[in-house]
Design an enzyme around this catalytic site. Sequence first.
Site, PDB file in Angstrom:
ATOM      1  N   ALA A 153       0.831  -1.203   0.000  1.00  0.00           N
ATOM      2  CA  ALA A 153       0.000   0.000   0.000  1.00  0.00           C
ATOM      3  C   ALA A 153       0.871   1.261   0.000  1.00  0.00           C
ATOM      4  O   ALA A 153       1.971   1.253   0.554  1.00  0.00           O
ATOM      5  CB  ALA A 153      -0.917   0.000   1.213  1.00  0.00           C
ATOM      6  N   PRO A 154       0.392   2.319  -0.662  1.00  0.00           N
ATOM      7  CA  PRO A 154      -0.893   2.451  -1.337  1.00  0.00           C
ATOM      8  C   PRO A 154      -0.970   1.869  -2.739  1.00  0.00           C
ATOM      9  O   PRO A 154      -2.043   1.811  -3.315  1.00  0.00           O
ATOM     10  CB  PRO A 154      -1.123   3.956  -1.366  1.00  0.00           C
ATOM     11  CG  PRO A 154       0.262   4.544  -1.376  1.00  0.00           C
ATOM     12  CD  PRO A 154       1.102   3.621  -0.551  1.00  0.00           C
ATOM     13  N   GLY A 155       0.156   1.452  -3.328  1.00  0.00           N
ATOM     14  CA  GLY A 155       0.060   0.725  -4.579  1.00  0.00           C
ATOM     15  C   GLY A 155       0.880   1.225  -5.743  1.00  0.00           C
ATOM     16  O   GLY A 155       0.829   0.633  -6.820  1.00  0.00           O
ATOM     17  N   LYS A 203       4.198   1.181  -6.327  1.00  0.00           N
ATOM     18  CA  LYS A 203       5.214   0.218  -6.766  1.00  0.00           C
ATOM     19  C   LYS A 203       4.551  -1.058  -7.298  1.00  0.00           C
ATOM     20  O   LYS A 203       5.038  -1.661  -8.264  1.00  0.00           O
ATOM     21  CB  LYS A 203       6.181  -0.076  -5.622  1.00  0.00           C
ATOM     22  CG  LYS A 203       7.006   1.146  -5.192  1.00  0.00           C
ATOM     23  CD  LYS A 203       7.871   0.846  -3.989  1.00  0.00           C
ATOM     24  CE  LYS A 203       8.716   2.054  -3.584  1.00  0.00           C
ATOM     25  NZ  LYS A 203       7.878   3.181  -3.095  1.00  0.00           N
ATOM     26  N   GLU A 231      -0.710  -6.196   1.952  1.00  0.00           N
ATOM     27  CA  GLU A 231      -0.630  -5.104   2.919  1.00  0.00           C
ATOM     28  C   GLU A 231      -1.216  -5.585   4.243  1.00  0.00           C
ATOM     29  O   GLU A 231      -2.324  -6.130   4.284  1.00  0.00           O
ATOM     30  CB  GLU A 231      -1.386  -3.877   2.418  1.00  0.00           C
ATOM     31  CG  GLU A 231      -1.488  -2.745   3.412  1.00  0.00           C
ATOM     32  CD  GLU A 231      -0.135  -2.253   3.919  1.00  0.00           C
ATOM     33  OE1 GLU A 231       0.000  -2.054   5.150  1.00  0.00           O
ATOM     34  OE2 GLU A 231       0.789  -2.080   3.101  1.00  0.00           O
ATOM     35  N   ARG A 252      -5.293   0.309   4.735  1.00  0.00           N
ATOM     36  CA  ARG A 252      -4.353   0.542   3.639  1.00  0.00           C
ATOM     37  C   ARG A 252      -4.477  -0.533   2.566  1.00  0.00           C
ATOM     38  O   ARG A 252      -4.287  -0.263   1.385  1.00  0.00           O
ATOM     39  CB  ARG A 252      -2.920   0.591   4.195  1.00  0.00           C
ATOM     40  CG  ARG A 252      -2.617   1.893   4.933  1.00  0.00           C
ATOM     41  CD  ARG A 252      -1.282   1.837   5.660  1.00  0.00           C
ATOM     42  NE  ARG A 252      -0.174   1.500   4.802  1.00  0.00           N
ATOM     43  CZ  ARG A 252       0.470   2.356   4.019  1.00  0.00           C
ATOM     44  NH1 ARG A 252       0.085   3.635   3.976  1.00  0.00           N
ATOM     45  NH2 ARG A 252       1.498   1.973   3.289  1.00  0.00           N
ATOM     46  N   ASP A 310       9.363  -3.026   0.312  1.00  0.00           N
ATOM     47  CA  ASP A 310       9.466  -1.582   0.552  1.00  0.00           C
ATOM     48  C   ASP A 310       9.067  -1.397   2.015  1.00  0.00           C
ATOM     49  O   ASP A 310       7.922  -1.109   2.331  1.00  0.00           O
ATOM     50  CB  ASP A 310       8.552  -0.825  -0.398  1.00  0.00           C
ATOM     51  CG  ASP A 310       8.761   0.672  -0.327  1.00  0.00           C
ATOM     52  OD1 ASP A 310       9.918   1.114  -0.299  1.00  0.00           O
ATOM     53  OD2 ASP A 310       7.743   1.404  -0.277  1.00  0.00           O
ATOM     54  N   CYS A 355      12.355   4.544   2.496  1.00  0.00           N
ATOM     55  CA  CYS A 355      12.435   5.991   2.256  1.00  0.00           C
ATOM     56  C   CYS A 355      12.997   6.662   3.505  1.00  0.00           C
ATOM     57  O   CYS A 355      12.481   7.675   3.967  1.00  0.00           O
ATOM     58  CB  CYS A 355      11.077   6.561   1.866  1.00  0.00           C
ATOM     59  SG  CYS A 355       9.765   6.284   3.075  1.00  0.00           S
TER      60      CYS A 355
END
Length: 457
Positions: free
Chosen positions: A113-115, A117, A135, A140, A180, A233
């Site tokens: 989520a949110p989608g 990638k 997820e 989410r 991620d 990130c």
Amino acid sequence: MFPFPAAFEQRERALLGPRFEELFTPRTAAPARGVTVNTLRCTPQRLAELSGLPLAPSPFCREAFALTDADLRPGRHPWHHAGAFYVQEPSAAAPAALLGVRPGLFVADLCAAPGGKSAQLAAALAGQGLLLANEYDPARASVLRQNLERMGVTNAVVTNEDTARLAAALPGMFDRVLVDAPCSGEGMFRKEAAAAAQYSPALVGHCAALGASILDAAAALVKPGGYLLLSTCTFAPQEDEAQAAAFLARHPAFVQCDLSACGFGRPGEENRAPAAAAAFSAAGCRRIWPADGGEGHFMALLQKREDAPAPPRPGKPWRTGKPPKEWLDFAKDLFPFLAAAPGCSAGDFWMLLPAAALPETKLHILRAGVPAGRAVKGRFEPAHALFMAHGARCRNREELTLADPRTAAWLRGEEIPAQTAAPGWCAVLVDGLPLGGGKVSGGRVKNHYPKALRNLG
């Protein structure tokens, strides 16, 4: 000057020395904004030339662009509603592109989520093979499902699961796995004030531990010879270089791949994993700093050895069902190419399954393939997802364009005059891109665009 949390700035200045000001420049600029093209719908060239969006090429992904107008609301653009692009910070498009996904592979996105990638991975699959998009958070996960529906993805299974349960149910099934990882969000400070407000060293430690457990589950999902990509990130060593190094120490069946030739960003930092074993190279990782034009990303690519033990293939094949007569009659008229597609019942819905299906499991599955609709009192009520996935090939279509005032009216939820569609159910398209379905009666298209998706206000 943008204020960083004190603990973060102290750590980064200690690690970077005089390079701190260089790499975290510009601290006064607006956050980077961008879009990533959904190549299931259109090409990057078409989006750049015909969408009217103010775009500049992104250095991180050839299907991505930076937005040059800081005040633009691209989520209201008709092509966004039609799934032609995903609004995504430019550097966030980098990880999925590094996995080398091609049609026919089995791919898993474990923290999806949110989608954005997941949509990139699905586009690379081009409708062939299978995407598992998972997820853990239910709310989410619902957003993830909606975004993949908007993007017209037909070969995805969306799950709301703990990654350890996925690993137990589907060991060694995937050619590519993306993690991620949930992270402390240090790359989001400039974009989201909440990220800076909730930041603490304790959060970094919690995220590092959570990321490690997800990576361990991911390792079990990868087949011999397959690839696992860790991305975050954040800039925290425990979540980035040290995380990748510790994973290699725990999983000798994996080796690190060198990302130094990827064409963007900078090498990882040796002093962020000072006690790493020889199996790990910080220089083989990739970092994107604010000075590089993104908000911040870390990536490490790992491959499971070809000679690693392969677990037994799990479970029985997914069972298909007998389609309801109402669906067959409906499909014969509007979607004849789908009449023989494999499917199954999910409650009162008829689902069109991916050709490459997962085995039967007890996982919590939110969506498998495309919900076609349901039979009600002897007739078939098509789902919005059916038109988003296959509307461009529907036999009855109402054709709109960006310049047509009916397009904005449709996205506000209004009825519009029918000009190209015959009476009955039809797909509504803008420039050939699907905007859901409507029903023509009395020369007008009754609006069935979901209320939650409309452009209101």
